[in-house]
Motif scaffolding. Structure first.
Motif, mmCIF file in Angstrom:
data_model
loop_
_atom_site.group_PDB
_atom_site.id
_atom_site.type_symbol
_atom_site.label_atom_id
_atom_site.label_comp_id
_atom_site.label_asym_id
_atom_site.label_seq_id
_atom_site.Cartn_x
_atom_site.Cartn_y
_atom_site.Cartn_z
ATOM 1 N N PRO A 187 -0.500 -7.850 2.013
ATOM 2 C CA PRO A 187 -0.962 -8.693 0.905
ATOM 3 C C PRO A 187 0.211 -9.168 0.059
ATOM 4 O O PRO A 187 1.216 -8.469 -0.090
ATOM 5 C CB PRO A 187 -1.884 -7.771 0.107
ATOM 6 N N ASP A 226 0.342 -13.614 -4.655
ATOM 7 C CA ASP A 226 -0.370 -14.875 -4.868
ATOM 8 C C ASP A 226 -1.753 -14.893 -4.222
ATOM 9 O O ASP A 226 -2.440 -15.908 -4.241
ATOM 10 C CB ASP A 226 0.460 -16.046 -4.350
ATOM 11 N N GLY A 227 -2.177 -13.763 -3.630
ATOM 12 C CA GLY A 227 -3.472 -13.694 -2.977
ATOM 13 C C GLY A 227 -3.415 -13.970 -1.485
ATOM 14 O O GLY A 227 -4.389 -13.746 -0.774
#
Length: 143
Positions: A123, A126-127
């Motif tokens: 991950p 920034d997503g």
């Protein structure tokens, strides 16, 4: 600089080194629970490698930012390969983020090649997520 096998008295230093390279870093208790061989280059970096049934896995390599580019990573990987070989491993595996170009250069220089990919494994803040490349190196050949 010399890479040495770390003992239980080094768990705090290992956790400190890991935290300088990764966020979040692993605690001393988490490192101890892995049951891995820990190697340390004092003040520069650390590596954890675990061998089971003829295969080894490099679990993590961490080098302090100020020590990067001076060869500590290569010395740590080579020491881990030696430890894995001594523990009976014939192959060593690891996972690395596809966008970690410095690590990819290091591992390629140590004879690792890509054998798989784990989609969206790491991950990102920034997503998004980066793929993990699964790398392997045989221990009966030189890079």
């Amino acid at each position: 600089m010399t890479v040495r096998r770390a003992g239980t008295g080094d768990l705090g230093a290992l956790a400190d080194l890991h935290a300088t390279a990764f966020s979040p870093g692993w605690s001393a208790a988490e490192i101890a629970a892995l049951g891995a061989v820990a190697l340390i280059e004092d003040g520069a970096g650390m590596i954890l490698v675990r061998t089971v049934a003829g295969e080894a896995e490099i679990l993590t390599v961490g080098v302090r930012p100020e020590a990067r580019g001076a060869g500590a990573g290569g010395r740590l990987v080579q020491a881990a390969l030696g430890a894995a070989r001594a523990d009976g491993a014939e192959r060593v595996f690891l996972e690395v983020a596809e966008d970690n170009l410095a690590a990819l250069r290091l591992y390629a220089g140590c004879g690792f090649g890509e054998v798989g990919r784990r989609r969206r494994y790491y991950p990102r803040p920034d997503g998004g997520a980066a793929d993990a490349l699964v790398l392997r190196r045989a221990l009966n050949t030189e890079p």
